[in-house]
Design a protein around this motif. Sequence first.
Motif, PDB file in Angstrom:
ATOM      1  N   ASN A 278       1.051  -1.356  -0.069  1.00 13.02           N
ATOM      2  CA  ASN A 278       0.174  -0.141  -0.009  1.00 13.02           C
ATOM      3  C   ASN A 278       0.665   1.269  -0.113  1.00 13.02           C
ATOM      4  N   GLN A 279       0.211   2.552  -0.173  1.00 12.96           N
ATOM      5  CA  GLN A 279       0.799   3.636  -0.233  1.00 12.96           C
ATOM      6  C   GLN A 279       1.831   3.926   0.991  1.00 12.96           C
ATOM      7  N   LYS A 280       1.088   3.662   2.031  1.00 11.61           N
ATOM      8  CA  LYS A 280       1.740   3.722   3.553  1.00 11.61           C
ATOM      9  C   LYS A 280       3.233   3.252   3.572  1.00 11.61           C
ATOM     10  N   PHE A 281       3.121   1.840   3.006  1.00  7.43           N
ATOM     11  CA  PHE A 281       4.615   1.308   2.879  1.00  7.43           C
ATOM     12  C   PHE A 281       5.485   2.020   2.021  1.00  7.43           C
ATOM     13  N   SER A 282       5.272   2.412   1.006  1.00  2.73           N
ATOM     14  CA  SER A 282       6.077   3.556   0.185  1.00  2.73           C
ATOM     15  C   SER A 282       6.502   4.373   0.686  1.00  2.73           C
ATOM     16  N   GLN A 283       5.742   5.347   1.697  1.00  4.02           N
ATOM     17  CA  GLN A 283       6.054   6.407   2.440  1.00  4.02           C
ATOM     18  C   GLN A 283       6.868   6.096   3.410  1.00  4.02           C
ATOM     19  N   LEU A 284       6.843   4.950   4.116  1.00  2.14           N
ATOM     20  CA  LEU A 284       7.499   4.554   5.395  1.00  2.14           C
ATOM     21  C   LEU A 284       8.873   4.002   4.745  1.00  2.14           C
ATOM     22  N   THR A 285       9.052   3.416   3.692  1.00  5.60           N
ATOM     23  CA  THR A 285      10.506   2.781   3.421  1.00  5.60           C
ATOM     24  C   THR A 285      11.170   3.452   2.255  1.00  5.60           C
TER      25      THR A 285
ATOM     26  N   HIS B 188      10.127   2.526  -0.869  1.00  2.00           N
ATOM     27  CA  HIS B 188      10.195   1.241  -1.972  1.00  2.00           C
ATOM     28  C   HIS B 188       8.742   1.613  -2.636  1.00  2.00           C
ATOM     29  N   GLN B 189       8.990   1.764  -4.064  1.00  2.00           N
ATOM     30  CA  GLN B 189       7.793   1.966  -4.675  1.00  2.00           C
ATOM     31  C   GLN B 189       7.101   0.440  -5.045  1.00  2.00           C
ATOM     32  N   ALA B 190       5.809   0.240  -4.939  1.00  2.00           N
ATOM     33  CA  ALA B 190       5.020  -1.062  -5.166  1.00  2.00           C
ATOM     34  C   ALA B 190       5.714  -1.761  -6.157  1.00  2.00           C
ATOM     35  N   ARG B 191       5.830  -1.093  -7.280  1.00  2.00           N
ATOM     36  CA  ARG B 191       6.096  -1.766  -8.599  1.00  2.00           C
ATOM     37  C   ARG B 191       7.657  -2.317  -8.459  1.00  2.00           C
ATOM     38  N   ASP B 192       8.642  -1.678  -7.688  1.00  2.43           N
ATOM     39  CA  ASP B 192       9.767  -2.254  -7.616  1.00  2.43           C
ATOM     40  C   ASP B 192      10.003  -3.366  -6.513  1.00  2.43           C
ATOM     41  N   ILE B 193       8.999  -3.734  -5.907  1.00  8.21           N
ATOM     42  CA  ILE B 193       9.354  -4.924  -5.021  1.00  8.21           C
ATOM     43  C   ILE B 193       8.406  -5.814  -5.052  1.00  8.21           C
ATOM     44  N   ILE B 194       7.368  -5.835  -6.023  1.00  5.16           N
ATOM     45  CA  ILE B 194       6.656  -7.167  -6.428  1.00  5.16           C
ATOM     46  C   ILE B 194       7.422  -8.380  -6.678  1.00  5.16           C
ATOM     47  N   GLY B 195       7.034  -9.427  -5.890  1.00  5.43           N
ATOM     48  CA  GLY B 195       7.781 -10.665  -6.282  1.00  5.43           C
ATOM     49  C   GLY B 195       9.034 -10.797  -5.285  1.00  5.43           C
ATOM     50  N   LYS B 196       9.429  -9.912  -4.675  1.00  8.47           N
ATOM     51  CA  LYS B 196      10.544  -9.771  -3.627  1.00  8.47           C
ATOM     52  C   LYS B 196      10.224 -10.503  -2.470  1.00  8.47           C
ATOM     53  N   HIS B 197      11.148 -10.966  -1.633  1.00  9.89           N
ATOM     54  CA  HIS B 197      10.959 -11.533  -0.397  1.00  9.89           C
ATOM     55  C   HIS B 197      10.963 -10.300   0.480  1.00  9.89           C
ATOM     56  N   PRO B 198       9.843 -10.123   1.727  1.00  6.67           N
ATOM     57  CA  PRO B 198      10.121  -9.288   2.733  1.00  6.67           C
ATOM     58  C   PRO B 198      11.419  -8.936   3.311  1.00  6.67           C
ATOM     59  N   GLY B 199      11.956 -10.151   3.470  1.00  9.38           N
ATOM     60  CA  GLY B 199      13.328 -10.041   4.010  1.00  9.38           C
ATOM     61  C   GLY B 199      14.632  -9.261   3.599  1.00  9.38           C
ATOM     62  N   GLN B 200      14.343  -9.286   2.300  1.00 12.48           N
ATOM     63  CA  GLN B 200      15.180  -8.399   1.238  1.00 12.48           C
ATOM     64  C   GLN B 200      15.177  -6.790   1.711  1.00 12.48           C
TER      65      GLN B 200
END
Length: 806
Positions: A272-279, A281-293
Amino acid sequence: MQTLSKRLQRFRSGSPLSFRLLAYILLFSSLFTLLTSAIQIYVDYRKEVSQIDERMAVIQTSYASSLSRSLWALDQNLLQVQMEGILSLPDIVHLRLRIFPDSELVMGEQPRGDATIERSFTLTHKNGEPYKLGELTITATLAQVYSNMKHKVLIILTTQFFKTFFISVLIIWIFRFFVTRHLSAMAAYARRFSLSNLDQPLTLDRPDTEINRTDELAQVTDAINQMRNRLFQDVGRQEEDAAEIRKLSKAIEQSPSSVLICDRQWRIEFANQKFSQLTGHQARDIIGKHPGQLIDGGKARNDTRHLWQNIRLQVQRVGVWQGEVNSVRKGGERFWEQVVVTPIKQSDGTVSNYLILGEDISIRKRYEQQLLRQANYDILTGLPNRMLALDRLKLALAHARRESTLVGVMFLDLDNFKHINDTMGHDAGDNLLIEAARRISSCLRGTSTVARLGGDEFLVILPGLNGPESAEQVADRILNTFVAPFLVSGQEVFVTTSIGIAIYPVDSDNSGSLLQHADAAMYQAKNKGKSAYALFAPEMKEVSHERLQLESRLRRAQELNEFELYYQPIVETGSGKPVGAEALIRWNNPTMGMVMPDKFIPLAEETGLITPIGEWVLGEACRAAVRWRESTGLSISIAVNVSPRQFRDPGFIDTVFQALEQSGLEPGLLELEITERLILDNTIETAHILTRLDGHGVRLSVDDFGTGFSALSYLKSYPFDILKIDKSFIHEVTREKDDAALVKAIINMAHSLGMSVIAEGVEEEAQAHFLHQENCDFAQGYFYSRPAPESEFETWLRTNHRAVDD
């Protein structure tokens, strides 16, 4: 014909069901008509054929005997007449009479192509033995039968056709009126039916009768309307579900918490948008990645892998994992995040996705660290507080048990700190405490602990001692550091400390008892003259117990009405006329007896009980002055001592005004005695309180003048009315020139400032005479009267007032 064809075409296109029904009615009616007509014609045919057979049988029975006689008689004419008669009968067209043996008589014509019926019978003569004369063959034609049959077929077919047609039309009209037009209305309703007009039910244009409400059309209508209602409800639910889904979607997207949704392999599918604001990272850049990364910045670290292994196991076993994770933003900045991981399950219980909620708790963590420090450390001095000190003491005792060593516990209390705090203000007191903490800490080694317990009390923990003398050496160093003056608010102040020492395990083997013993030893050090230390001794327990008992009884004294007020008169030095009285508190305890103020007032100051006690004294003294006025007619003033702690209470001014209002005493008859050390606290708060009291008409006096710091420069700053000379100067005034000179100077100075003077502690006539000569305004002491209860004082007041008047 074309018009009928067009009408049929419109009828066929407008009501195909009615057209098919008409066609089926006509078809089956025609078939039925043909079948019934054929049966009827056949029956009629057989009937007519039977009539011909019967007629031929009648001919046989009727003409056989007469023909036989004519033939026997050989009467040819008669025979011919008879045969012509037979030939004239209906349908008989041909006769052949064979006369045995070889003659033949034929009449009529044999029809050609027409169906015929022949009947033959033998002519016999019965005269004894029967004798065959010949054989007559009669031929009947079926032409008339067939003609009749054709006529009947034509009539039947015509009538049946018209009857069937008109009945079919009638049936079709009836069917169309009662059925197909309603079916057409249903069809039109169905064509118009959509989600936008679900609120319009299906209604048929027909009377509302009992039969119409239960027939098939009503059932179909009800079924359609029920379907509409269900669809309406389903659509409503779908709209609600859709609205709920949109709301949940917006809630997730606009959630104040960051939201990640992963598939079963923990690959990110949504952010969501809050995740991008917090970290970052844009959503399109992290799709398919593991959260640990994302937590470790893309580097597969062992601790991160271990963390996510624990998360997976916890989610599988318990169904949820939550904890605090030190994450990293895209720019490399680390932050604390509260993370909750839960599975998203299908209706059958299988896990389809994982939900990860995150919240930035960096500020909270900072506050927690601050709160943790505040919970364990003193804010003012930075030293450990009582809680942390007790934990360290327990650890030190546990270590000492293992190592068989000693632990020293030192309880420190600053001498005269309350006096400094009251006179110079809280800021000065705080600075003094900070410097005192620094000096104490400088005398300790690294393994030792110094903590502030509260107020001006400090605790020192000395682990790993070889003997009690080691603690005494530390105490000596601390006392030496307090020899140098403290610089407070630009002024040098000398403050010492009293130290009590208890040793583990010599004095006790638990932390609570050690603290109590060190506290008792500290009070013993104060009794020795302050600026000293004392090692705990068993007899100190009794002293400490007495102090605790005294405090416990003092807390209940006011509730049990154990306090009393004694009054000492204030008189004019020249005439001896009583002008006022000073209220002095006494504590009459059933167990301890009469307790003097010097024994319990310091304890009340220390515990804060002085505020409610002072409030009671103020109210009771004002009421007593009013009672004296009512009983004696004398309006004398009443003087009440005010402690520094009571003076600084936020509700002090309201307490004074309330006592005056409730008692009805004039403000000018109330005198508040302020200690000299309080004057030195030259603050805006002090000036405000004194100014408000003076503005209300309350008289203010400086008590025990000359015993504290020099307050001469402050006398003119505050609206004091009276200055009271301490009894220590009056005691030797007739024998010591210095005391006499000092008293004279004080009187002159006070008068020059427009203040009246009261001399305390006058016990001899010579002292009273001296004060009168030096123009001292008022005096009080044993020479005039000892402090007495209200009733005795009232008696003294009546007696001395009359004596002065005489």
